[in-house]
Scaffold this motif. Structure first.
Motif, PDB file in Angstrom:
ATOM      1  N   ALA A 162       0.827  -1.211   0.000  1.00 41.43           N
ATOM      2  CA  ALA A 162       0.000   0.000   0.000  1.00 41.43           C
ATOM      3  C   ALA A 162       0.857   1.255   0.000  1.00 41.43           C
ATOM      4  O   ALA A 162       0.581   2.223  -0.735  1.00 41.43           O
ATOM      5  CB  ALA A 162      -0.934  -0.008   1.214  1.00 41.43           C
ATOM      6  N   LEU A 163       1.914   1.268   0.804  1.00 38.85           N
ATOM      7  CA  LEU A 163       2.763   2.452   0.892  1.00 38.85           C
ATOM      8  C   LEU A 163       3.614   2.621  -0.360  1.00 38.85           C
ATOM      9  O   LEU A 163       3.888   3.753  -0.784  1.00 38.85           O
ATOM     10  CB  LEU A 163       3.637   2.371   2.142  1.00 38.85           C
ATOM     11  N   PHE A 164       4.033   1.515  -0.956  1.00 38.82           N
ATOM     12  CA  PHE A 164       4.754   1.584  -2.225  1.00 38.82           C
ATOM     13  C   PHE A 164       3.885   2.237  -3.297  1.00 38.82           C
ATOM     14  O   PHE A 164       4.347   3.106  -4.050  1.00 38.82           O
ATOM     15  CB  PHE A 164       5.159   0.181  -2.664  1.00 38.82           C
ATOM     16  N   LEU A 165       2.625   1.817  -3.377  1.00 36.34           N
ATOM     17  CA  LEU A 165       1.728   2.334  -4.408  1.00 36.34           C
ATOM     18  C   LEU A 165       1.439   3.820  -4.211  1.00 36.34           C
ATOM     19  O   LEU A 165       1.203   4.543  -5.179  1.00 36.34           O
ATOM     20  CB  LEU A 165       0.432   1.536  -4.425  1.00 36.34           C
ATOM     21  N   ALA A 166       1.472   4.276  -2.967  1.00 39.31           N
ATOM     22  CA  ALA A 166       1.250   5.697  -2.707  1.00 39.31           C
ATOM     23  C   ALA A 166       2.314   6.555  -3.376  1.00 39.31           C
ATOM     24  O   ALA A 166       2.040   7.679  -3.802  1.00 39.31           O
ATOM     25  CB  ALA A 166       1.220   5.953  -1.204  1.00 39.31           C
ATOM     26  N   ARG A 167       3.528   6.040  -3.490  1.00 38.00           N
ATOM     27  CA  ARG A 167       4.569   6.806  -4.171  1.00 38.00           C
ATOM     28  C   ARG A 167       4.696   6.426  -5.638  1.00 38.00           C
ATOM     29  O   ARG A 167       5.127   7.248  -6.449  1.00 38.00           O
ATOM     30  CB  ARG A 167       5.907   6.676  -3.444  1.00 38.00           C
ATOM     31  N   ARG A 168       4.310   5.220  -6.009  1.00 42.41           N
ATOM     32  CA  ARG A 168       4.392   4.784  -7.413  1.00 42.41           C
ATOM     33  C   ARG A 168       3.280   5.421  -8.245  1.00 42.41           C
ATOM     34  O   ARG A 168       3.510   5.817  -9.390  1.00 42.41           O
ATOM     35  CB  ARG A 168       4.285   3.254  -7.457  1.00 42.41           C
ATOM     36  N   TRP A 169       2.086   5.493  -7.687  1.00 44.53           N
ATOM     37  CA  TRP A 169       0.931   6.049  -8.395  1.00 44.53           C
ATOM     38  C   TRP A 169       0.396   7.260  -7.636  1.00 44.53           C
ATOM     39  O   TRP A 169      -0.550   7.146  -6.841  1.00 44.53           O
ATOM     40  CB  TRP A 169      -0.172   4.995  -8.506  1.00 44.53           C
TER      41      TRP A 169
END
Length: 254
Positions: A162-169
């Protein structure tokens, strides 16, 4: 708003579906099998559709993504489905395959394969803080099988996702939620948190116009942001995890 909820035949998923339907939103339900889908008879007339498939199976997870994509792009997805250890499978490495598949691999695959929504919500657990460790054996091929450790690790991974996706997208609001120890079939009758309290945060995040609900990259517990395990926030750990998930599933995140 149109919302897809995995694992919506009972427990927190069903409670969230009922809440969102009562508020007038479109809800796409999910059941593990046709038999389980029959338990949704009271909700189906008001729902926007039902996807059927077992999230422990990669092939069926692909099929779930195709079913939901055929309905249309979701505004929000609540990755609610989760298992602790499947009966009869919790003392072997194959048991962890079910835990990892449902709790981590399936949310990752659905995220990669489905049309991108505006909001993503991943259900984790406070136990994710006990899952810190290396990524070289997340599928338990080398270690001695430990159900509680496997569960904690799977919930750590989904917070990191979830936290990865916050910065990826940056155009997507990505959140992780700890619903607490809830009185569901998994949590048991002695759990201290009622099901309405347990579903409230993820239902709110899926549709709310509150500015607080529009802040991406948070870990939530009972409507309040909390700090997750330090490892989940580490960018190097997130990147290594995503590479491992891609390797295990054969699916690349866009």
């Amino acid at each position: 708003m149109r919302v897809f909820i995995t694992g919506s035949t009972d427990g927190l998923g069903r409670a969230a579906a009922r809440t969102l339907l009562r508020q007038g939103h479109e809800v796409v339900l999910h059941a593990r099998s046709g038999e389980r889908a029959s338990t949704l008879a009271d909700l189906v007339p008001r729902a926007a559709g039902v996807a059927v498939g077992d999230l422990a199976s990669r092939a069926q997870t692909w099929h779930i993504a195709r079913q939901v994509n055929a309905i249309g792009t979701m505004d929000a997805i609540i990755h609610n489905a989760g298992v602790y250890a499947r009966p009869g499978r919790d003392t072997t490495p194959e048991g962890h395959a079910g835990t990892l598949a449902v709790n981590t691999l399936a949310p990752y695959m659905l995220t990669a394969l489905m049309a991108r929504p505006r909001r993503l919500i991943y259900l984790s657990s406070g136990l994710h803080r006990q899952g810190e460790g290396p990524l070289d054996d997340i599928d338990w091929q080398e270690r001695r099988w430990d159900p509680s450790r496997a569960y904690a690790e799977s919930k750590l991974y989904v917070v990191a996702l979830a936290l990865f996706l916050a910065r990826r997208w940056p155009g997507v609001i990505s959140s992780a939620v700890d619903p607490g120890w809830v009185r569901t079939r998994m949590g048991g009758p002695g759990a201290p948190v009622g099901i309405d309290t347990g579903q409230r945060t993820q239902s709110w995040l899926a549709v709310s116009t509150d500015p607080e609900a529009h802040i991406s990259g948070r870990y939530w517990h009972h409507m309040k942001p909390e700090p997750p395990a330090a490892q989940a926030t580490d960018h190097a750990f997130q990147d290594a995890l995503l590479a491992r998930l891609r390797e295990l599933t054969g699916v690349a995140l866009p």
